[in-house]
Design an enzyme around this catalytic site. Structure first.
Site, PDB file in Angstrom:
ATOM      1  N   ASP A 118       0.795  -1.088  -0.135  1.00 31.00           N
ATOM      2  CA  ASP A 118       0.056   0.007   0.063  1.00 31.00           C
ATOM      3  C   ASP A 118       0.810   1.339   0.029  1.00 31.00           C
ATOM      4  O   ASP A 118       0.314   2.163   0.625  1.00 31.00           O
ATOM      5  CB  ASP A 118      -0.941  -0.072   1.502  1.00 31.00           C
ATOM      6  CG  ASP A 118      -1.953   1.030   1.236  1.00 31.00           C
ATOM      7  OD1 ASP A 118      -2.396   1.362   0.059  1.00 31.00           O
ATOM      8  OD2 ASP A 118      -2.394   1.594   2.391  1.00 31.00           O
TER       9      ASP A 118
ATOM     10  N   ASN B 193     -17.943  -4.069  -3.015  1.00 31.46           N
ATOM     11  CA  ASN B 193     -17.513  -3.000  -2.236  1.00 31.46           C
ATOM     12  C   ASN B 193     -15.935  -2.558  -2.838  1.00 31.46           C
ATOM     13  O   ASN B 193     -15.568  -1.618  -2.102  1.00 31.46           O
ATOM     14  CB  ASN B 193     -17.740  -3.183  -1.015  1.00 31.46           C
ATOM     15  CG  ASN B 193     -16.784  -4.338  -0.428  1.00 31.46           C
ATOM     16  OD1 ASN B 193     -16.000  -4.786  -1.044  1.00 31.46           O
ATOM     17  ND2 ASN B 193     -17.180  -4.556   0.945  1.00 31.46           N
TER      18      ASN B 193
ATOM     19  N   CYS C 112     -23.445  -4.882   0.625  1.00 28.67           N
ATOM     20  CA  CYS C 112     -22.640  -3.760   1.049  1.00 28.67           C
ATOM     21  C   CYS C 112     -23.358  -2.452   0.172  1.00 28.67           C
ATOM     22  O   CYS C 112     -23.122  -1.089   0.827  1.00 28.67           O
ATOM     23  CB  CYS C 112     -21.310  -4.161   0.294  1.00 28.67           C
ATOM     24  SG  CYS C 112     -21.376  -4.545  -1.429  1.00 28.67           S
TER      25      CYS C 112
ATOM     26  N   CYS D  34     -24.357   0.972   2.855  1.00 30.38           N
ATOM     27  CA  CYS D  34     -23.701   2.256   2.540  1.00 30.38           C
ATOM     28  C   CYS D  34     -24.574   3.380   2.752  1.00 30.38           C
ATOM     29  O   CYS D  34     -25.251   3.797   1.745  1.00 30.38           O
ATOM     30  CB  CYS D  34     -22.746   2.453   1.377  1.00 30.38           C
ATOM     31  SG  CYS D  34     -21.859   3.860   1.141  1.00 30.38           S
TER      32      CYS D  34
END
Length: 307
Positions: free
Chosen positions: A130, A151, A190, A194
């Protein structure tokens, strides 16, 4: 380069180092994924995440000219603690409860990379977690670690989506694993959960409407009204779309990495205290933490928006 080193040896070493999953992807297998990324960028869904438009994400040869294969790894970070539904408590995403995952991942990635280079002097490596222009989730899916869910997260059969991803780029020519099949089926939990409708369609997330984006990356003094009115206690990230995922409900299991256990106060921080957190208290509460990306003034802003 060709090598006498076997894939089974490499995978065994990755597991010995402490990774929970490992797979191999080829540098030549990202064609359709780069097209999807470009389409996402063209719609402006990246908001201010300017690094997502780095051309290197669409061509790993620009990251490492010698790269032939990518060793993809995953580390389970789930703990048994649960988010509080008390309206006076702030919610912090699970990934930020304990020690900075970059530090944990990099230590293990470095150990694996050093071992590879010790086997043959011609072996080259470069590793990321990352932290570089590497399409982590598409690579992980190509390497068979899991599949990209509706998602946008990567889901593994063994640990759900509670995993950190890392990669070792290498000049070794390794046989790729079979890409993982997609197993979301007709589920839309999902999307429905949200509160800001950031998942604009299955597999497509618009960062402009994402609570996690705004609480972590938005540097403006004020949050947009449509975010403020839907925070539901979140002050650092957001786990809503992961918490409702059936794969996480069924298969999440406690990590064996002690560093991912929460620091004191990170599971149930009081919103009133976060709304007034000082630089000194911020340093004390978030040592060696990925949450240091969220500066004290941002935490105060996020907490005040909830209050």
């Amino acid at each position: 380069m060709k090598s006498a080193l076997s894939i089974s040896q490499i995978k065994q070493k990755a597991l010995e180092v402490g990774f929970h999953k490992v797979g191999i992807a080829s540098v030549n297998e990202l064609g359709s994924d780069t097209e999807r990324l470009q389409a996402w960028l063209n719609k402006g869904y990246q908001a201010d995440l300017r690094w997502m438009a780095n051309p290197k994400r669409q061509n790993l040869k620009l990251v490492m000219p010698e790269v032939e294969s990518i060793i993809c790894v995953a580390l389970n970070y789930y703990t048994l603690h649960q988010h509080s539904e008390n309206s006076e408590i702030g919610k912090i995403s699970r990934y930020g409860w304990g020690r900075d995952y970059h530090k944990v991942m990099h230590q293990k990635l470095k150990a694996l990379s050093n071992w590879l280079q010790e086997q043959e002097k011609e072996i080259l490596t470069r590793y990321y977690a990352d932290t570089g222009p590497v399409p982590e989730k598409p690579l992980a899916q190509q390497a068979g670690l899991g599949w990209i869910a509706k998602n946008g997260n990567l889901i593994t059969r063994e640990y759900g989506s509670w995993v950190f991803l890392g990669e070792v780029l290498t000049n070794l020519e390794l046989t790729s694993d079979r890409p993982h099949a997609q197993h979301c089926g007709s589920c839309t939990r999902c999307l429905e959960a949200c509160p800001t409708n950031a998942i604009v369609e299955p597999f497509v997330v618009d960062a402009n409407f994402c609570i996690a984006y705004h609480t972590i990356e938005n540097r403006n003094p004020e949050l947009p009204e449509y975010i403020k009115s839907n925070l539901k206690g979140w002050v650092a990230g957001c786990d809503i779309c992961q918490d409702v995922c059936p794969w996480n409900e069924r298969f999440a299991q406690k990590t064996n990495i002690d560093d991912f256990q929460p620091y004191p106060g990170n599971v149930t921080p009081k919103l009133t205290e976060l709304a007034e957190i000082s630089q000194q208290d911020w340093d004390k509460q978030f040592p060696a933490s990925a949450l240091r990306r969220i500066k004290p003034e941002m935490l105060r802003r996020n907490a005040c928006a909830n209050l």
